[in-house]
Design a protein around this motif. Structure first.
Motif, mmCIF file in Angstrom:
data_model
loop_
_atom_site.group_PDB
_atom_site.id
_atom_site.type_symbol
_atom_site.label_atom_id
_atom_site.label_comp_id
_atom_site.label_asym_id
_atom_site.label_seq_id
_atom_site.Cartn_x
_atom_site.Cartn_y
_atom_site.Cartn_z
ATOM 1 N N VAL A 250 88.013 56.468 69.672
ATOM 2 C CA VAL A 250 86.620 56.719 69.275
ATOM 3 C C VAL A 250 85.980 55.401 69.058
ATOM 4 O O VAL A 250 86.445 54.342 68.324
ATOM 5 N N VAL A 251 84.988 55.205 69.824
ATOM 6 C CA VAL A 251 84.161 53.926 69.513
ATOM 7 C C VAL A 251 82.931 54.180 68.778
ATOM 8 O O VAL A 251 82.123 55.128 68.823
ATOM 9 N N TYR A 252 82.994 53.748 67.313
ATOM 10 C CA TYR A 252 82.027 53.934 66.436
ATOM 11 C C TYR A 252 80.894 52.878 66.397
ATOM 12 O O TYR A 252 81.170 51.475 66.596
ATOM 13 N N CYS A 253 79.565 53.414 66.643
ATOM 14 C CA CYS A 253 78.486 52.281 66.817
ATOM 15 C C CYS A 253 77.283 52.807 65.849
ATOM 16 O O CYS A 253 77.232 54.164 65.655
ATOM 17 N N ALA A 254 76.826 51.589 65.240
ATOM 18 C CA ALA A 254 75.637 51.921 64.466
ATOM 19 C C ALA A 254 74.697 52.787 64.984
ATOM 20 O O ALA A 254 74.352 52.575 66.224
ATOM 21 N N LYS A 255 74.256 53.743 64.376
ATOM 22 C CA LYS A 255 73.138 54.529 64.899
ATOM 23 C C LYS A 255 71.784 53.841 64.659
ATOM 24 O O LYS A 255 71.453 53.663 63.340
ATOM 25 N N SER A 256 71.211 53.523 65.850
ATOM 26 C CA SER A 256 69.862 52.837 65.797
ATOM 27 C C SER A 256 69.129 53.723 66.546
ATOM 28 O O SER A 256 69.385 54.325 67.656
ATOM 29 N N SER A 257 67.707 53.457 66.227
ATOM 30 C CA SER A 257 66.646 54.328 67.170
ATOM 31 C C SER A 257 66.660 53.435 68.474
ATOM 32 O O SER A 257 65.858 53.942 69.452
ATOM 33 N N SER A 258 67.072 52.388 68.616
ATOM 34 C CA SER A 258 66.892 51.504 70.029
ATOM 35 C C SER A 258 68.159 51.670 70.859
ATOM 36 O O SER A 258 69.267 51.118 70.353
ATOM 37 N N GLY B 247 78.418 45.708 56.877
ATOM 38 C CA GLY B 247 78.634 44.481 57.497
ATOM 39 C C GLY B 247 79.207 44.467 58.732
ATOM 40 O O GLY B 247 79.801 43.446 59.162
ATOM 41 N N LEU B 248 79.039 45.540 59.491
ATOM 42 C CA LEU B 248 79.489 45.812 60.903
ATOM 43 C C LEU B 248 78.639 46.729 61.669
ATOM 44 O O LEU B 248 77.962 47.340 60.968
ATOM 45 N N SER B 249 78.497 46.687 62.846
ATOM 46 C CA SER B 249 77.924 47.673 63.668
ATOM 47 C C SER B 249 78.375 48.470 64.683
ATOM 48 O O SER B 249 78.069 49.249 65.260
ATOM 49 N N GLY B 250 79.943 47.841 64.587
ATOM 50 C CA GLY B 250 80.685 48.778 65.692
ATOM 51 C C GLY B 250 82.207 48.598 65.607
ATOM 52 O O GLY B 250 82.563 47.534 64.905
ATOM 53 N N ALA B 251 83.041 49.503 65.853
ATOM 54 C CA ALA B 251 84.498 49.270 65.952
ATOM 55 C C ALA B 251 85.243 50.343 66.837
ATOM 56 O O ALA B 251 84.480 51.261 67.045
ATOM 57 N N PHE C 15 77.904 57.837 67.198
ATOM 58 C CA PHE C 15 76.985 56.971 66.584
ATOM 59 C C PHE C 15 76.645 57.327 65.102
ATOM 60 O O PHE C 15 76.367 58.510 64.945
ATOM 61 N N VAL C 16 76.975 56.451 64.285
ATOM 62 C CA VAL C 16 77.019 56.857 63.003
ATOM 63 C C VAL C 16 76.318 55.850 61.997
ATOM 64 O O VAL C 16 75.789 54.656 62.503
ATOM 65 N N GLY D 90 74.110 46.866 73.258
ATOM 66 C CA GLY D 90 74.791 45.701 72.914
ATOM 67 C C GLY D 90 75.641 45.899 72.111
ATOM 68 O O GLY D 90 76.876 44.887 72.110
ATOM 69 N N ILE D 91 75.910 46.702 70.959
ATOM 70 C CA ILE D 91 77.257 46.858 70.103
ATOM 71 C C ILE D 91 78.147 47.390 71.004
ATOM 72 O O ILE D 91 79.230 47.120 70.986
ATOM 73 N N LEU D 92 78.116 48.275 71.970
ATOM 74 C CA LEU D 92 79.004 48.985 72.760
ATOM 75 C C LEU D 92 79.741 47.949 73.682
ATOM 76 O O LEU D 92 80.567 47.923 74.128
ATOM 77 N N LEU D 93 78.671 47.210 74.329
ATOM 78 C CA LEU D 93 79.088 45.952 75.368
ATOM 79 C C LEU D 93 80.119 45.095 74.605
ATOM 80 O O LEU D 93 81.264 44.553 75.061
ATOM 81 N N HIS D 94 79.729 45.036 73.137
ATOM 82 C CA HIS D 94 80.674 44.026 72.455
ATOM 83 C C HIS D 94 82.033 44.778 72.276
ATOM 84 O O HIS D 94 82.925 44.053 72.518
ATOM 85 N N GLU D 95 82.255 45.993 72.015
ATOM 86 C CA GLU D 95 83.289 46.870 71.856
ATOM 87 C C GLU D 95 84.089 46.894 73.369
ATOM 88 O O GLU D 95 85.228 46.403 73.381
#
Length: 169
Positions: free
Chosen positions: A62-70, A48-52, A41-42, A76-81
């Motif tokens: 490695v799954v990079y996911c936007a670091k969110s407090s939620s 312009g993106l939230s995950g990759a 989580f970074v 949602g981001i991880l399920l998209h990946e």
């Protein structure tokens, strides 16, 4: 692979949190990819993106996911990946990724190249991944109902007695 087949791979207890579900996404991705998958989580503000999802030379991911407090947002981001993996979408690498380097400078340069190419997924693939992720999210977050056992005849008599006399009109 459809969302029902992917959903069946989740082993979440009834009282699982969104954070637990995020961890489970990593485990399911690892199972599908037959490789080690690490979730990171970074901060990706202004990227312009939230995950990759990135595949390294050693075969790990490695799954990079936007670091969110939620944790719900992270899920949602991880399920998209995960949806991209389940649908057989391969991450696209580009030449450098220098533009993203200015936005998320803390990521390794190899990751930057892959993230830069991430936008090369067709709109159809992105839409398919989003729909797949939405279906998984619905399945994972809908209220879970456990089977309610039938009451024995004795329990029914006790319940009726506690309810009081029936009045007929």
């Amino acid at each position: 692979m459809n969302e029902a087949e992917v959903f069946e791979r989740f082993t979440l207890p009834d009282k699982a949190t969104y954070r637990d579900a995020c961890r489970q996404v990593g485990a399911v991705m690892s199972e599908l990819l037959k490789a080690t998958v690490e979730l990171r989580f970074v901060s990706m503000r202004d990227a312009g993106l939230s995950g990759a999802t990135v595949r390294y030379r050693d075969g790990s991911y490695v799954v990079y996911c936007a670091k969110s407090s939620s944790w719900y947002h992270r899920l949602g981001i991880l399920l998209h990946e995960l949806a991209h993996v389940a649908l057989g979408h391969v991450p696209v690498a580009s030449d450098t990724g220098r533009g993203l380097r200015q936005v998320v400078p803390h990521l390794p340069s190899g990751v930057m190249a892959i993230l830069a190419g991430r936008s090369c997924h067709s709109e159809d693939k992105e839409r398919a991944a989003e729909e797949f992720a939405d279906q998984l999210m619905a399945r994972l977050t809908e209220p879970r109902t456990s089977d309610v056992p039938e009451l024995s005849a004795h329990a029914l008599r006790v319940a009726e007695g506690l309810a009081g006399p029936h009045r007929h009109g």
